[in-house]
Design an enzyme around this catalytic site. Structure first.
Site: not given
Ligand SMILES: *[C@@H]1O[C@H](CO)[C@@H](O)[C@H](O)[C@H]1NC(C)=O
Ligand SMILES: *[C@@H]1O[C@H](CO)[C@@H](O)[C@H](O)[C@H]1NC(C)=O
Length: 556
Positions: A285, A389
């Site tokens: 991220e 994820e």
């Protein structure tokens, strides 16, 4: 015409054939879910596992001309098995057989049929992406919880996810160093500061005591190779502009090469203990270190910076190493960020895109349409797309981080997996394999839900509905299966995705989100079909053996 009478006979023969054979196929009786009512209105059950009991699921090979179906539902079914026969379409009925139920002329279909009857045609000749697999993440939190269990219960846990009578997961994601699901933030080269040679690089106690033992136990029971994807959340803080584990911070340019080497050193260290890393991502991220709402381990990358680093440092470092076949998966962030990052990287240096084997995507941006992924696949046809994820309970609007027994959370998992698979994703990795009853540990208090919760003090764990949602895919869609298109021939529909296995069997996963029963007719070829009923709020996986058995000649 003569054809239809012959067809009728064949259908009868098939039915008899399958009744004879199916009974003998089901040799392994599964242990059913040991259900626990969570005591909250509107919730489904959880299944309780201990050192001495845990439910199991065995896949049954369908006989030619038949299917085996597995059902889980809000009402409490968990992989309930049933089976049936493929029928042959009787589409040219002779005149004298059409109206034998003396109802006069045919009425138009009733309204309920329009709303409740689904017809899906599986297009086995329209072949799409190959599947890599499904799995979950061995975070520190997951492994710490797992280690709280006795040895026998630990084994039940591993068998549940990875074993032949479990979900048969074949993918794992593991953080490189710590993430928020750790008891404290850490990296592998904290001291001495500014040592770009990483002379003091070393794995952590968490690797040796928690993560590696859990990975090795999983590998021991897995039914196919477990492919491991690894991601860094934050590098050592001396490499960062803000010299902190979290917040607004990027990589200092003088450490671009050191951070690439940091990844290679990790792959080498895991390799020394015989744990092979299949893929790395280009940092978890990257937006988190740019838009600082996030208060856990992060490193910010602007798209151009990421492009420069992959093209000049990470790409060459991996490709010129002994581990040159490790896949490099770019971005590792939400769906809506992928186009921005890919375009920015490409503009900065097209070589950065060449170094990528694939693109990793997270699910927290799923309000953005899944077709984004299909567009990306179209633009970069030689890259795989891997979902790395997903978890429930992480959003600010989630009043409860944990919702014990929530069917709605299982439903959202299944919807998301179906959407992703229909838009070219090759595999889907869940977040923490398990958490404690508070949704942790998490040093940054970012507690969330998980498919398994561990009660260390009672030496038990519970499987939430999300566990079974994952299993409806992971257990039945093996690596190497290929997605095939499904076309809808009705107004009403149910969520669907279909695959062709290497052995020629078809696997279909269906989800009925509605609070009413749906009738589904599955056409597997122009002439072959069967019909099923879908319970309200249910998920079904159906494995079909489309090779019709050779039948005795009807003329005898
Ligand atoms: C090397 O790392 C260890 C921890 O892994 C630390 O205790 C030690 O002080 C480090 N050595 C130097 C020279 O910084
Ligand atoms: C990796 O290196 C080996 C030799 O060391 C070579 O045979 C192989 O083709 C390389 N693979 C890639 C993907 O570069």
């Amino acid at each position: 015409m003569a054809i239809s009478r012959a067809v009728g006979c064949i259908a009868t023969v098939l039915l008899l054939y399958s009744l004879n054979t199916l009974g003998s196929t089901v040799v392994d009786e599964d242990l059913p879910c040991n259900p626990r009512d969570v005591g909250i209105e509107g919730r489904s059950v959880v299944c309780v596992c201990t050192a001495t009991y845990c439910d199991t699921i065995t896949r049954v090979d369908p006989e030619p001309g038949t299917y085996v179906m597995y059902t889980s539902s809000n009402a409490g079914q968990r992989f309930e098995k049933s089976s049936g026969v493929i029928l042959e379409e009787v589409n040219e009925q002779p005149e004298d057989e059409v109206n034998d139920n003396d109802d006069g002329p045919q009425d138009p279909p009733e309204a309920s049929q329009i709303w409740n009857n689904v017809v899906l045609r599986i297009q086995t000749i329209s072949r799409q992406q190959y599947i890599e697999g499904f799995g979950g993440s061995v975070t520190d939190a997951a492994a710490i919880n797992w280690r709280k269990l006795s040895d026998a219960t630990q084994q039940k846990f591993i068998d549940s996810y990875f074993g032949p009578k479990g979900l048969e997961y074949n993918l794992i994601r593991v953080p490189i160093g710590g993430c928020d699901f750790s008891e404290h933030p850490y990296t592998y080269a904290e001291t001495p500061w500014h040592d770009a040679t990483l002379a003091n690089f070393s794995l952590s106690p968490e690797d040796y005591f928690y993560k590696l033992p859990m990975i090795r136990r999983s590998q021991r029971v897995a039914t196919s190779e477990i492919k491991i994807t690894a991601s860094t959340w934050s590098p050592p803080i001396w490499m960062k502009t803000n010299e902190a584990i979290t917040g607004f911070g990027q990589l200092r340019p003088q450490y671009y090469q050191a951070y690439a080497d940091y990844h290679l050193r990790f792959i080498e260290e895991y390799d020394k203990i015989d744990v092979k890393i299949w893929a790395i991502t280009t940092t978890n991220e990257p937006i988190n270190g740019i838009v600082p709402f996030v208060q856990f381990n992060s490193l910010g990358w602007a798209p151009s910076q990421l492009g420069r680093w992959v093209a000049n440092n990470l790409g060459p470092t991996i490709r010129n190493s002994r581990f040159n076949e490790t896949l490099i998966l770019g971005i590792d962030d939400q769906r809506y960020l992928l186009p921005v990052y890919l375009a920015g990287m490409e503009r900065e240096d097209p070589k950065s895109i060449e170094y990528l084997d694939g693109i990793a995507v997270h699910w927290y941006g799923n309000f953005f349409p899944p077709e984004t992924l299909a567009l990306i696949q179209n633009r970069y046809p030689d890259k795989i797309i891997l979902a790395t994820e997903a978890c429930e309970g992480s959003m600010p609007w989630h009043l409860n981080q944990l919702e014990l027994g929530s069917w709605e959370r299982a439903r959202r998992y299944a919807t998301s997996i179906i959407d992703d698979l229909n838009n070219f994703v090759v595999g889907w990795i869940d977040w923490n394999l398990c958490l404690d009853p508070g949704g942790g540990p998490n040093w940054a208090d970012n507690f969330v839900d998980a498919p398994i919760l561990v009660y260390g003090d009672k030496d038990e764990f519970i499987k939430q509905p999300m566990f079974y949602a994952m299993g409806h895919f992971s257990k039945f869609i093996p690596r190497g299966a290929r997605r095939v298109r499904v076309s809808r021939r009705s107004f009403a529909t149910v969520e669907n995705v279909a695959f062709l296995k290497e052995n020629g069997n078809i696997v279909v996963v269906l989800q009925n989100r509605l609070r009413r029963v749906m009738k589904v007719k599955l056409q597997i070829s122009i002439r072959h079909y069967f019909e099923i009923e879908m319970e309200e709020r249910s998920i079904k996986t159906i494995e079909i053996n489309p090779r019709m058995p050779s039948t005795p000649s009807p003329s005898t």
